[in-house]
Design an enzyme around this catalytic site. Structure first.
Site, PDB file in Angstrom:
ATOM      1  N   ARG A 178      -3.664  40.536  -8.122  1.00 49.11           N
ATOM      2  CA  ARG A 178      -4.400  39.728  -9.109  1.00 49.11           C
ATOM      3  C   ARG A 178      -5.449  38.815  -8.485  1.00 49.11           C
ATOM      4  NH1 ARG A 178      -1.151  38.482 -13.893  1.00 49.11           N
ATOM      5  NH2 ARG A 178      -3.073  37.483 -14.544  1.00 49.11           N
ATOM      6  N   ARG A 211       8.192   9.841 -19.406  1.00 50.45           N
ATOM      7  CA  ARG A 211       7.410  11.069 -19.576  1.00 50.45           C
ATOM      8  C   ARG A 211       7.837  11.689 -20.905  1.00 50.45           C
ATOM      9  NH1 ARG A 211       3.522  12.369 -16.122  1.00 50.45           N
ATOM     10  NH2 ARG A 211       4.109  14.539 -16.087  1.00 50.45           N
ATOM     11  N   PRO A 225       5.864  33.879  -6.314  1.00 53.99           N
ATOM     12  CA  PRO A 225       6.680  33.237  -5.260  1.00 53.99           C
ATOM     13  C   PRO A 225       6.835  31.734  -5.481  1.00 53.99           C
ATOM     14  CG  PRO A 225       4.948  34.609  -4.323  1.00 53.99           C
ATOM     15  CD  PRO A 225       4.664  34.489  -5.788  1.00 53.99           C
ATOM     16  N   GLU A 226       8.070  31.263  -5.435  1.00 52.63           N
ATOM     17  CA  GLU A 226       8.365  29.832  -5.536  1.00 52.63           C
ATOM     18  C   GLU A 226       8.991  29.396  -4.202  1.00 52.63           C
ATOM     19  OE1 GLU A 226      10.470  28.969  -9.207  1.00 52.63           O
ATOM     20  OE2 GLU A 226       9.435  30.585 -10.242  1.00 52.63           O
TER      21      GLU A 226
END
Ligand SMILES: [Zn+2]
Length: 269
Positions: A109, A148, A2-3
Site C-alpha cells: 500500500r 477525555r 504491525p503494532e
C-alpha cells in the site's frame, strides 16, 4: 498492521543478522518511503556505515548506525522487512545491501516511511509512554484517560499517550478488561482503569511471545507469519463465539476504526 508486538518481533529477528554489518549499497525503486532527504543524501548517508544496534519505540524500528546516525522505519499498513528472501518479492520498494546479505523493504500500500537522522527525537520525540516500561503505571494510565470525553478505544490509540498500541491490541485489551470500547475515557472507574492497565501489558506480552499477529499480511523478516491472531478473543473475529460467554463477537466502528468486542462481556456503563 504491525503494532508494538509485531515491530518488537521484527527487531528481535533482525538483530542477529544486522548488527555489525556495514551498508554496501542501497537500491530504491520507489521514492515514496524516503522522508525529508534527497535520494542521494539518503543513500550517501547509509553506505559505509555500520549497524551498531536495533531498538523499538512505539511502532517504529530504530536502526542505530556508526557516526551517530539512525535509520528509522515505520511499516504502517503493509510494510515488511525481509532478510535474504529466497524468491523475488513483488512490491519491493527499497533494497539494502551488505557484505553477505540483503535486506528488502516491501510495501503493497506504500504508506511506510523511512527517516535517516542524527537525532531520533526528530521522528519519535512526541511519542508517549512505552506500555511495557516501568513508567507505564496505573496512575499514568489514569492521567491519560482523565478529562477525555472520547471513547476509551480512541484514547488508547493516541500514540502521544501510549506508544505502540494499535487497533488489534486495543480491542484485545478492552475485552480482557471487560470494558466497552465506546465507554467514555473519563467515565472509567478506578477498578476499570486498573484492569485495563493489567490487560494492556498482558495482551502485548502475549503478542510478542506469539511472534506477532498475521491478521492480514504481516510477516517476520524470514517470511514467517506470527501466531498471536490465533489466540485473539475478539479482534477480527466477527461472528465467532466469545471464549468467555459464547456470545457472537460484534463489529462496530469507533473513531472510524473497525472495532470488535463481546456485547455481553463488555457492557456499556
Ligand atoms: Zn463474552
Amino acid at each position: 498492521m504491525p503494532e508494538l508486538p509485531e515491530v518488537e518481533t521484527i527487531k528481535n529477528a533482525l538483530e542477529p543478522y544486522l548488527v555489525g554489518r556495514t551498508f554496501s549499497g542501497v537500491r530504491i525503486s520507489d521514492t515514496r518511503p524516503v522522508q525529508r532527504l534527497s535520494l542521494d543524501e539518503f543513500c550517501g548517508g547509509l553506505v559505509g556505515r555500520k549497524i551498531t544496534g536495533l531498538s523499538r519505540r512505539g511502532k517504529y524500528l530504530l536502526i542505530g548506525l556508526s557516526g551517530g546516525a539512525n535509520l528509522i522505519v515505520h511499516l504502517r499498513m503493509t510494510g515488511a522487512l525481509l532478510w535474504n528472501p529466497a524468491e523475488e518479492e513483488p512490491f519491493t520498494r527499497v533494497e539494502f545491501f551488505f557484505d553477505g546479505g540483503r535486506l528488502i523493504y516491501t510495501d503493497v500500500r506504500r504508506f511506510g516511511t523511512m527517516h535517516l537522522t542524527a537525532d531520533p527525537n526528530d521522528v519519535v520525540g512526541k511519542l508517549g509512554i512505552e506500555p511495557l516500561s516501568r513508567r507505564f503505571t496505573r496512575k499514568a494510565l489514569a492521567g491519560m484517560l482523565k478529562s477525555r470525553s472520547l471513547p476509551v478505544k480512541s484514547a488508547l490509540l493516541n500514540q502521544e499517550h501510549i506508544a505502540g498500541i494499535g487497533n488489534m491490541y486495543a480491542d484485545e485489551a478492552l475485552f480482557v478488561a471487560k470494558i466497552h470500547p465506546q465507554q467514555r475515557a473519563d467515565s472509567l472507574t478506578t477498578a476499570q482503569i486498573n484492569r485495563l492497565h493489567g490487560a494492556i501489558k498482558q495482551v502485548l506480552k502475549q503478542g510478542i511471545k506469539n511472534q506477532g499477529a498475521s491478521v492480514r499480511n504481516y510477516r517476520g523478516p524470514d517470511g514467517s507469519k506470527g501466531r498471536a491472531h490465533e489466540e485473539f478473543c475478539v479482534a477480527h473475529r466477527e461472528g465467532r463465539l466469545c471464549p468467555v460467554c459464547g456470545s457472537p463477537v460484534k463489529r462496530i466502528v469507533v473513531g472510524q476504526r473497525g472495532t470488535y468486542y463481546c456485547p455481553r462481556c463488555q457492557r456499556l456503563n
